[in-house]
Design a protein around this motif. Structure first.
Motif, PDB file in Angstrom:
ATOM      1  N   ARG A   1       0.837  -1.209   0.000  1.00 32.46           N
ATOM      2  CA  ARG A   1       0.000   0.000   0.000  1.00 32.46           C
ATOM      3  C   ARG A   1       0.867   1.253   0.000  1.00 32.46           C
ATOM      4  O   ARG A   1       0.504   2.252  -0.619  1.00 32.46           O
ATOM      5  N   LEU A   2       1.999   1.191   0.682  1.00 28.69           N
ATOM      6  CA  LEU A   2       2.921   2.332   0.622  1.00 28.69           C
ATOM      7  C   LEU A   2       3.478   2.482  -0.786  1.00 28.69           C
ATOM      8  O   LEU A   2       3.590   3.601  -1.301  1.00 28.69           O
ATOM      9  N   VAL A   3       3.829   1.355  -1.411  1.00 31.18           N
ATOM     10  CA  VAL A   3       4.297   1.408  -2.806  1.00 31.18           C
ATOM     11  C   VAL A   3       3.223   2.016  -3.700  1.00 31.18           C
ATOM     12  O   VAL A   3       3.518   2.816  -4.592  1.00 31.18           O
ATOM     13  N   GLY A   4       1.971   1.659  -3.458  1.00 30.28           N
ATOM     14  CA  GLY A   4       0.875   2.232  -4.236  1.00 30.28           C
ATOM     15  C   GLY A   4       0.765   3.732  -4.058  1.00 30.28           C
ATOM     16  O   GLY A   4       0.548   4.476  -5.033  1.00 30.28           O
ATOM     17  N   ASP A   5       0.926   4.203  -2.813  1.00 31.59           N
ATOM     18  CA  ASP A   5       0.886   5.646  -2.553  1.00 31.59           C
ATOM     19  C   ASP A   5       2.018   6.368  -3.281  1.00 31.59           C
ATOM     20  O   ASP A   5       1.806   7.415  -3.913  1.00 31.59           O
ATOM     21  N   VAL A   6       3.227   5.807  -3.178  1.00 36.83           N
ATOM     22  CA  VAL A   6       4.378   6.422  -3.837  1.00 36.83           C
ATOM     23  C   VAL A   6       4.204   6.395  -5.358  1.00 36.83           C
ATOM     24  O   VAL A   6       4.514   7.373  -6.055  1.00 36.83           O
ATOM     25  N   ALA A   7       3.680   5.282  -5.878  1.00 37.29           N
ATOM     26  CA  ALA A   7       3.447   5.181  -7.325  1.00 37.29           C
ATOM     27  C   ALA A   7       2.437   6.224  -7.790  1.00 37.29           C
ATOM     28  O   ALA A   7       2.575   6.789  -8.896  1.00 37.29           O
ATOM     29  N   LEU A   8       1.436   6.489  -6.969  1.00 38.85           N
ATOM     30  CA  LEU A   8       0.451   7.511  -7.324  1.00 38.85           C
ATOM     31  C   LEU A   8       1.108   8.883  -7.413  1.00 38.85           C
ATOM     32  O   LEU A   8       0.843   9.659  -8.343  1.00 38.85           O
ATOM     33  N   ALA A   9       1.996   9.189  -6.451  1.00 41.02           N
ATOM     34  CA  ALA A   9       2.704  10.472  -6.474  1.00 41.02           C
ATOM     35  C   ALA A   9       3.635  10.566  -7.671  1.00 41.02           C
ATOM     36  O   ALA A   9       3.704  11.604  -8.345  1.00 41.02           O
ATOM     37  N   VAL A  10       4.343   9.466  -7.960  1.00 38.91           N
ATOM     38  CA  VAL A  10       5.241   9.452  -9.117  1.00 38.91           C
ATOM     39  C   VAL A  10       4.444   9.593 -10.409  1.00 38.91           C
ATOM     40  O   VAL A  10       4.844  10.305 -11.341  1.00 38.91           O
TER      41      VAL A  10
ATOM     42  N   ALA B   1       3.057  17.041 -19.519  1.00 36.98           N
ATOM     43  CA  ALA B   1       2.284  18.228 -19.903  1.00 36.98           C
ATOM     44  C   ALA B   1       3.197  19.434 -20.080  1.00 36.98           C
ATOM     45  O   ALA B   1       3.034  20.217 -21.016  1.00 36.98           O
ATOM     46  N   ALA B   2       4.173  19.578 -19.180  1.00 32.28           N
ATOM     47  CA  ALA B   2       5.103  20.704 -19.283  1.00 32.28           C
ATOM     48  C   ALA B   2       5.950  20.607 -20.549  1.00 32.28           C
ATOM     49  O   ALA B   2       6.202  21.610 -21.229  1.00 32.28           O
ATOM     50  N   VAL B   3       6.387  19.400 -20.886  1.00 36.09           N
ATOM     51  CA  VAL B   3       7.183  19.210 -22.107  1.00 36.09           C
ATOM     52  C   VAL B   3       6.357  19.532 -23.333  1.00 36.09           C
ATOM     53  O   VAL B   3       6.838  20.162 -24.285  1.00 36.09           O
TER      54      VAL B   3
ATOM     55  N   ALA C   1       3.558  13.141 -10.930  1.00 32.53           N
ATOM     56  CA  ALA C   1       4.731  13.890 -11.363  1.00 32.53           C
ATOM     57  C   ALA C   1       5.014  13.655 -12.845  1.00 32.53           C
ATOM     58  O   ALA C   1       5.318  14.599 -13.597  1.00 32.53           O
ATOM     59  N   VAL C   2       4.892  12.408 -13.285  1.00 34.33           N
ATOM     60  CA  VAL C   2       5.155  12.088 -14.701  1.00 34.33           C
ATOM     61  C   VAL C   2       4.135  12.778 -15.605  1.00 34.33           C
ATOM     62  O   VAL C   2       4.495  13.343 -16.651  1.00 34.33           O
ATOM     63  N   LEU C   3       2.874  12.736 -15.210  1.00 33.44           N
ATOM     64  CA  LEU C   3       1.838  13.377 -16.022  1.00 33.44           C
ATOM     65  C   LEU C   3       2.090  14.874 -16.161  1.00 33.44           C
ATOM     66  O   LEU C   3       1.974  15.443 -17.261  1.00 33.44           O
TER      67      LEU C   3
ATOM     68  N   VAL D   1      11.068  20.014 -14.310  1.00 38.75           N
ATOM     69  CA  VAL D   1      11.442  19.327 -13.071  1.00 38.75           C
ATOM     70  C   VAL D   1      10.696  19.917 -11.880  1.00 38.75           C
ATOM     71  O   VAL D   1      10.189  19.182 -11.010  1.00 38.75           O
ATOM     72  N   ALA D   2      10.600  21.240 -11.845  1.00 36.85           N
ATOM     73  CA  ALA D   2       9.914  21.898 -10.737  1.00 36.85           C
ATOM     74  C   ALA D   2       8.435  21.530 -10.689  1.00 36.85           C
ATOM     75  O   ALA D   2       7.883  21.219  -9.621  1.00 36.85           O
ATOM     76  N   VAL D   3       7.793  21.541 -11.858  1.00 42.71           N
ATOM     77  CA  VAL D   3       6.363  21.209 -11.922  1.00 42.71           C
ATOM     78  C   VAL D   3       6.136  19.764 -11.480  1.00 42.71           C
ATOM     79  O   VAL D   3       5.202  19.467 -10.729  1.00 42.71           O
ATOM     80  N   ALA D   4       6.998  18.857 -11.932  1.00 44.82           N
ATOM     81  CA  ALA D   4       6.861  17.447 -11.554  1.00 44.82           C
ATOM     82  C   ALA D   4       7.049  17.260 -10.053  1.00 44.82           C
ATOM     83  O   ALA D   4       6.302  16.510  -9.404  1.00 44.82           O
TER      84      ALA D   4
END
Length: 378
Positions: A205-214, A223-225, A217-219, A235-238
């Protein structure tokens, strides 16, 4: 500290305060909740000092930051000891306490900025203590019941994720990094602490939380690119997206607890009066393991009868008899449970309940009421 670093530090500060508020009530009973609250308090103070030192540079604020950083490993060690209910080796305790004292004196008297060697020594000290904490958790994980074991594994995973991020804060070690990860280390650790606060502790579940945050950030980076943003802005936006996602998870977790974290009594109050309805009213009860008949065959009859006189059996509910308490611990360990809830005294029937690590006292009280209701169930 850059503007993005200051914003992430502010997010980490708010996250630590939110999580600290979420465990305050449980902390009144001492044990794991109290030590968890102390760790979260130190994280919040550390983030506050870092923000203040960035806005108003002064030797006093720098010294305060380093003092808190020096004591955080000791607080984390105490939390680990409570989680596995085992003392760490004396040498590890002396190292954590002695290092905290020595670096505090250096920070206050010399600001700890007078020598690069002192900063490097602090980094090594923190790393050694964290490794010792990890070793202590993993060495004793098999000796605790299932819910605690999942919490131990999750906290160990949080250390593995956070330590590399903390290391990037030491410019003496990583001088050319464009981005510092200390605030993210705090966010990951606080996120793990928020999982400890409920019955949903698990590394996955912690991995799931971190994956959601990552993922957030990727999305945002994509979008910024696509809009042609330069690399630093991307990098800042992510980074902000990841931090904001973790903060949102914490707010949601403590402000709107799920049914899985809902108290037993409210769930049972909405259920029918039959035994089956009561036992299915809450996920904690629904996942309980029946203990009766052959499950008790290897326990002496007089001890089974003695256990059946108690509505609720837990590790902390001493009966006054070492033999009876030993039998209780044997059953709790065998079924990976925190409590045995009596269904009937004759014949002896129980269910093994595996509760979270922060609410043992509250859970025991609620299970006592549930046991009374089960006695009257048709």
């Amino acid at each position: 500290m850059t503007a993005i670093g200051a914003l992430l530090t502010a997010i980490a500060l708010v996250a630590a305060l939110v999580a600290r508020g979420g465990v305050t009530v449980a902390a009144r009973s001492g044990g794991v909740p109290l030590h968890l609250k102390r760790v979260l308090t130190l994280i919040a103070v550390l983030m506050a000092f870092r923000l203040a030192a960035a806005a108003l540079p002064s030797a006093l604020l720098v010294a305060g930051t380093l003092v808190v950083a020096a004591w955080l490993p000791l607080a984390t060690l105490r939390l680990a000891e409570e989680l596995v209910r085992r003392h760490a080796p004396r040498a590890v305790k002396l190292l954590a306490l002695g290092g905290a004292g020595v670096f505090s004196v250096l920070a206050v008297t010399f600001g700890l900025v007078w020598a690069e060697a002192a900063i490097l020594a602090l980094a090594v000290f923190q790393g050694v203590v964290v490794l010792a904490v990890l070793a202590h958790l993993l060495r004793h994980r098999a000796e605790v019941f299932m819910a605690e074991r999942l919490s131990v594994d999750m906290l160990a995973l949080a250390f593995v994720l956070a330590v590399p991020l903390v290391a990037t804060d030491f410019r003496e070690l990583f001088a050319d990094l464009p981005f510092r990860g200390g605030a993210f280390a705090a966010l990951v650790f606080v996120l793990a602490c928020s999982r400890l606060a409920g019955d949903a502790s698990s590394p996955l579940r912690l991995v799931g939380d971190v994956a959601l945050a990552v993922g957030a950030a990727v999305l945002m980076a994509v979008a910024a690119v696509l809009v042609g943003a330069p690399a630093p802005v991307t990098v800042a936006v992510a980074a902000i997206a990841a931090g904001a996602t973790i903060l949102a998870l914490l707010f949601e977790r403590f402000a709107f607890p799920s049914r899985e974290n809902e108290g037993l009594l409210l769930a049972v109050a909405r259920a029918g009066s039959e035994e089956g309805a009561i036992l299915s009213a809450h996920p904690l009860l629904a996942s309980a393991v029946p203990v009766a008949g052959s499950d008790l065959a290897d326990i002496p009859v007089d001890l089974v009868v003695g256990l059946a006189r108690q509505r609720v059996v837990s590790r902390s509910s001493g009966s006054g008899s070492q033999t009876l308490d030993g039998a209780a611990r044997e059953l709790l360990t065998r079924f990976g449970a925190s409590h045995l809830l009596r269904l009937s005294q004759e014949p002896p029937r129980f269910v093994a309940v595996s509760g979270g690590v922060l609410e043992e006292e509250r859970l025991t009280s609620e299970l006592m009421i549930v046991a009374r209701l089960l006695e009257r169930a048709p």
